[in-house]
Design a protein around this motif. Structure first.
Motif, short mmCIF file in Angstrom:
data_model
loop_
_atom_site.label_atom_id
_atom_site.label_comp_id
_atom_site.label_asym_id
_atom_site.label_seq_id
_atom_site.Cartn_x
_atom_site.Cartn_y
_atom_site.Cartn_z
N CYS A 113 0.81 -1.15 -0.11
CA CYS A 113 -0.05 -0.04 0.05
C CYS A 113 0.93 1.17 -0.07
O CYS A 113 2.27 1.06 -0.07
CB CYS A 113 -0.96 0.06 1.26
SG CYS A 113 -0.03 -0.89 2.61
N HIS B 212 -2.00 8.42 2.98
CA HIS B 212 -1.73 6.86 3.15
C HIS B 212 -2.89 6.13 2.50
O HIS B 212 -4.09 6.39 2.53
CB HIS B 212 -1.71 6.46 4.61
CG HIS B 212 -1.65 4.95 5.06
ND1 HIS B 212 -2.49 4.08 5.21
CD2 HIS B 212 -0.15 4.40 4.96
CE1 HIS B 212 -1.90 3.00 5.46
NE2 HIS B 212 -0.56 3.12 5.38
N THR B 213 -2.67 5.20 1.68
CA THR B 213 -3.42 3.94 1.29
C THR B 213 -3.31 2.85 2.27
O THR B 213 -1.96 2.31 2.10
CB THR B 213 -3.49 3.72 -0.43
OG1 THR B 213 -2.08 3.69 -0.46
CG2 THR B 213 -3.98 4.75 -1.22
N ARG B 214 -4.31 2.36 2.80
CA ARG B 214 -4.03 1.16 3.66
C ARG B 214 -4.49 -0.23 3.10
O ARG B 214 -5.60 -0.27 2.29
CB ARG B 214 -5.07 1.33 4.96
CG ARG B 214 -4.83 0.34 5.84
CD ARG B 214 -5.63 0.58 7.10
NE ARG B 214 -5.26 -0.52 8.10
CZ ARG B 214 -6.42 -1.23 8.84
NH1 ARG B 214 -7.66 -0.83 8.39
NH2 ARG B 214 -6.16 -2.15 9.55
N ALA C 231 -5.47 -3.34 4.92
CA ALA C 231 -5.55 -3.91 6.45
C ALA C 231 -4.76 -5.18 6.55
O ALA C 231 -4.99 -6.02 5.87
CB ALA C 231 -6.91 -3.79 6.47
N THR C 232 -4.00 -5.09 7.51
CA THR C 232 -3.42 -6.30 7.97
C THR C 232 -4.08 -6.77 9.62
O THR C 232 -4.09 -7.77 9.88
CB THR C 232 -1.91 -6.43 8.05
OG1 THR C 232 -1.58 -5.54 9.04
CG2 THR C 232 -1.33 -6.15 6.83
N HIS C 233 -4.25 -5.61 10.48
CA HIS C 233 -4.64 -5.74 11.50
C HIS C 233 -5.91 -4.99 11.83
O HIS C 233 -5.87 -3.76 11.84
CB HIS C 233 -3.59 -5.46 12.57
CG HIS C 233 -2.48 -6.27 12.51
ND1 HIS C 233 -1.46 -6.57 11.52
CD2 HIS C 233 -1.89 -7.08 13.46
CE1 HIS C 233 -0.87 -7.45 11.73
NE2 HIS C 233 -0.84 -7.84 13.01
N ASN D 33 -9.77 2.70 11.61
CA ASN D 33 -8.56 2.07 11.37
C ASN D 33 -7.59 2.42 10.26
O ASN D 33 -6.41 2.25 10.11
CB ASN D 33 -8.58 0.31 11.12
CG ASN D 33 -9.18 -0.43 12.46
OD1 ASN D 33 -8.75 0.11 13.51
ND2 ASN D 33 -10.08 -1.39 12.32
N HIS E 51 -5.33 4.99 8.28
CA HIS E 51 -4.28 5.93 8.69
C HIS E 51 -4.50 7.47 8.14
O HIS E 51 -5.16 7.33 6.99
CB HIS E 51 -2.94 5.62 8.06
CG HIS E 51 -2.65 4.19 8.60
ND1 HIS E 51 -1.19 3.56 8.62
CD2 HIS E 51 -3.49 3.00 9.11
CE1 HIS E 51 -1.38 2.40 9.06
NE2 HIS E 51 -2.60 1.90 9.26
N HIS F 49 1.69 4.44 8.42
CA HIS F 49 2.78 3.31 8.56
C HIS F 49 2.22 2.35 7.40
O HIS F 49 1.14 2.07 7.33
CB HIS F 49 2.22 2.66 9.92
CG HIS F 49 2.97 1.30 9.96
ND1 HIS F 49 2.23 0.36 10.55
CD2 HIS F 49 4.19 0.67 9.80
CE1 HIS F 49 2.85 -0.86 10.67
NE2 HIS F 49 3.92 -0.44 10.15
N ASN F 50 3.35 1.85 6.70
CA ASN F 50 3.24 0.50 5.87
C ASN F 50 4.06 -0.45 6.51
O ASN F 50 5.12 -0.43 6.84
CB ASN F 50 3.97 0.77 4.53
CG ASN F 50 3.02 1.61 3.44
OD1 ASN F 50 3.62 1.88 2.47
ND2 ASN F 50 1.79 1.75 3.71
N GLY F 51 3.18 -1.72 6.60
CA GLY F 51 4.07 -2.79 7.18
C GLY F 51 3.33 -3.59 8.33
O GLY F 51 1.96 -3.23 8.53
N THR G 108 -5.75 -1.62 15.07
CA THR G 108 -4.55 -1.78 14.35
C THR G 108 -3.05 -1.75 15.18
O THR G 108 -2.98 -1.31 16.02
CB THR G 108 -4.11 -0.65 13.21
OG1 THR G 108 -4.12 0.59 14.15
CG2 THR G 108 -5.27 -0.29 12.34
N THR H 14 -0.54 -0.52 14.16
CA THR H 14 -0.01 1.14 13.80
C THR H 14 -0.45 1.91 14.99
O THR H 14 0.32 2.68 15.45
CB THR H 14 -0.58 1.81 12.47
OG1 THR H 14 -0.35 0.63 11.33
CG2 THR H 14 -0.04 3.10 12.29
N1 GLU Z 1 -0.45 -2.98 9.42
C1 GLU Z 1 -1.10 -1.68 9.35
C2 GLU Z 1 -2.71 -1.87 9.46
O1 GLU Z 1 -3.42 -2.77 9.15
C3 GLU Z 1 -0.67 -1.17 8.18
C4 GLU Z 1 -1.41 -1.77 6.70
C5 GLU Z 1 -0.54 -1.14 5.52
O2 GLU Z 1 0.78 -1.56 4.99
O3 GLU Z 1 -1.22 -0.67 4.73
O4 GLU Z 1 -3.33 -0.75 9.33
#
Ligand code: GLU
Length: 504
Positions: A2, A70-72, A74-76, A83, A85, A98-100, A123, A125
């Motif tokens: 993202c 930011h373009t998200r 979602a992982t969490h 949620n 960013h 945050h990416n990652g 998140t 983040t």
């Molecule tokens: N882990 C973060 C989330 O889920 C960032 C995901 C992302 O890299 O966009 O919000």
């Protein structure tokens, strides 16, 4: 994958951030947001598209000269507005994108909760932004120290842009495992996860390395390591035009890139073939040629489409150079304590040069003493920097998420390497070598003829558009091509596709 964008300088930040996010849309995402920073934070975010985010900006315009977007993916926590960013800290002092993934977020969250920090979303983040604020307030740290100390406590991957209310003239940026590039302007700096948003504004960029930490104000850029040592930033010049990131009349980027293949292949071998087709020169391999010519085993590591290119490469090396090849999936390789010998050559293939599992495999192979060669498309990318030697594919910017021209350009590099090896380890006669080089040179025109049949191809696609299942068959080098074909169909149409070896 993202996206992050950032800006600090004399211009209005909002349009720069929104346009940057649009340039990053190709990476895929589920929600988007933007924050203008300064003494107060102005934040807008939403689930959905950048176009939806822009509507918020029309009804409530935002003004300011610094910010982040930011373009998200979602992982969490589910994709929703909370949620999305930028994420703000509990007491509102810190904002970040945050990416990652922060892997140890759960234990840090528990600790912060016992110290009275409240969380609004799910998140990982939000844990990072609150950890920074906690250190900032409790430790009486400067923003810089609080961010550095938080980054030293988290495990996982991040590209981050951070701002603190009490230090309104600065942005902070850091990366570990998730790319971040700084665009250098006159009295202004741009940030993005890749160069596509930057090329409109500047050709001068600084690629952040893992563990880099930058403190950025309008007229100053300080680079450190997250361990806090000063580093000297290296400004590189982009060789990219705005045309490369436009659709240029095609309905979408993937189609444009399919049609760019004859040029991508030509650019990949151009300048690397001797004028009379008598030989191949790969300048980036200069130092490792003796090793390549005497190599006993090649291990190719890659993921997805690049892995399929690697499987094609296996046929080339075995057939033309009689060198045994193993093709490994990056994610499996890194988690398996693989057997690698010092005289093995490891080939890492990745379009972006940022594929996390392939990059981890590169580091592992080097630790074990092997020589690693990179085949990447993005100049200056992490894999191209982490390898001992390399060959760039010159496919040009690939925006489509489903890779096309990068695949054929990778295959072009692999055939050149296999030919070069075969000729120099005695497996290929000069005559056969030159003949195959001539065949390679003829490919772009042949490909043009195929592409000229796009009308007929479209007709065929219409006939089959409602099928439920497709099986791709292939033998020899066409087996991995069948794998790649099935992957393309699945990615693009969501039609179930299988690949199989051709039956006897
Ligand atoms: N882990 C973060 C989330 O889920 C960032 C995901 C992302 O890299 O966009 O919000």
């Amino acid at each position: 994958m993202c996206g992050i964008v950032g800006y600090i300088g004399g211009q209005e930040a909002y349009p720069i951030l929104i346009n940057g996010l649009k340039r990053l849309e190709y990476r895929g995402y589920d929600s988007a947001g933007v924050a203008l920073t300064g003494k107060n934070f102005q934040i807008q975010k939403c689930k959905g598209k950048v176009a939806d985010l822009e509507k918020l900006g029309v009804s409530h315009p935002m003004k300011g000269h610094a910010g982040m977007g930011h373009t998200r993916w979602a992982t969490h926590g589910e994709p929703n507005e909370v949620n999305a960013h930028p994420q703000t800290s509990y007491q509102g002092n810190i904002v970040l994108v945050h990416n990652g993934i922060i892997e140890n977020y759960a234990s840090i969250k528990k600790h912060l909760q016992t110290r009275g920090v409240r969380f609004t979303g799910e998140t990982d983040t939000e844990v990072l932004v609150n950890l920074i604020e906690h250190l900032y307030l409790e430790g009486d740290f400067s923003a810089e120290l609080a961010i550095l100390s938080a980054l030293n406590k988290v495990e996982g991957a991040y590209g981050v842009v951070v701002a603190c209310k009490n230090e309104p003239d600065r942005l902070f940026a850091a990366r570990k495992g998730s790319p971040l590039v700084v665009g250098v302007g006159k009295g202004e700096y741009f940030l993005a996860s890749d160069v596509t948003p930057l090329v409109v504004y500047t050709q001068n960029v600084i690629y952040l390395n893992d563990d880099d930490f930058a403190v950025i104000s309008r007229d100053n850029f300080i680079l450190k390591s997250i361990k806090s040592n000063h580093l000297q930033p290296e400004i590189k010049e982009l060789e990219m035009s705005i045309g490369e990131i436009d659709r240029e009349g095609f309905a979408h980027f993937m189609l444009k890139e399919i049609f760019e293949q004859p040029r991508a292949i030509l650019d990949t071998f151009r300048g690397r073939l001797l004028p009379d087709y008598s030989g191949i020169q790969l300048g980036g391999l200069h130092q490792v040629l003796p090793l390549l010519y005497g190599v006993k085993r090649i291990i190719i590591v890659a993921c997805g489409t690049s892995w399929h290119a690697g499987l094609v490469g296996e046929y080339f090396f075995e057939e033309l150079a009689r060198v045994p090849v193993e093709v490994e999936y990056g994610s499996e390789f890194r988690y398996r304590n693989p057997i690698i010998y010092r005289d093995d050559l490891v080939l890492a293939i990745s379009q972006s040069g940022e594929t996390a599992d392939t990059l981890a495999a590169v580091k592992l192979a080097r630790q074990k003493g092997a020589t690693v060669i990179g085949i990447c498309n993005v100049v200056g990318s992490s894999i191209s920097r982490e390898t001992d030697a390399g060959v760039y594919t010159h496919a040009g910017v690939e925006i489509g998420v489903a890779s096309t021209k990068a695949f054929t350009a990778q295959v072009t590099v692999l055939i050149m390497m296999a030919l070069l090896t075969g000729r120099n380890n005695g497996q290929l006669s000069q005559e056969r070598y030159s003949e195959l080089i001539r065949e390679l040179v003829a490919i772009p025109d042949k490909l043009k003829k195929v592409l000229e049949q796009d009308g007929e191809i479209l007709e065929l696609a219409r006939i089959y558009q409602d099928v439920q299942n497709v099986i791709y068959l292939g033998r020899g080098v066409f087996f991995p091509v069948a794998l790649e074909g099935a992957l393309k169909l699945k990615e693009i149409s969501y039609i179930h596709a299988e690949d199989t070896l051709l039956p006897r």
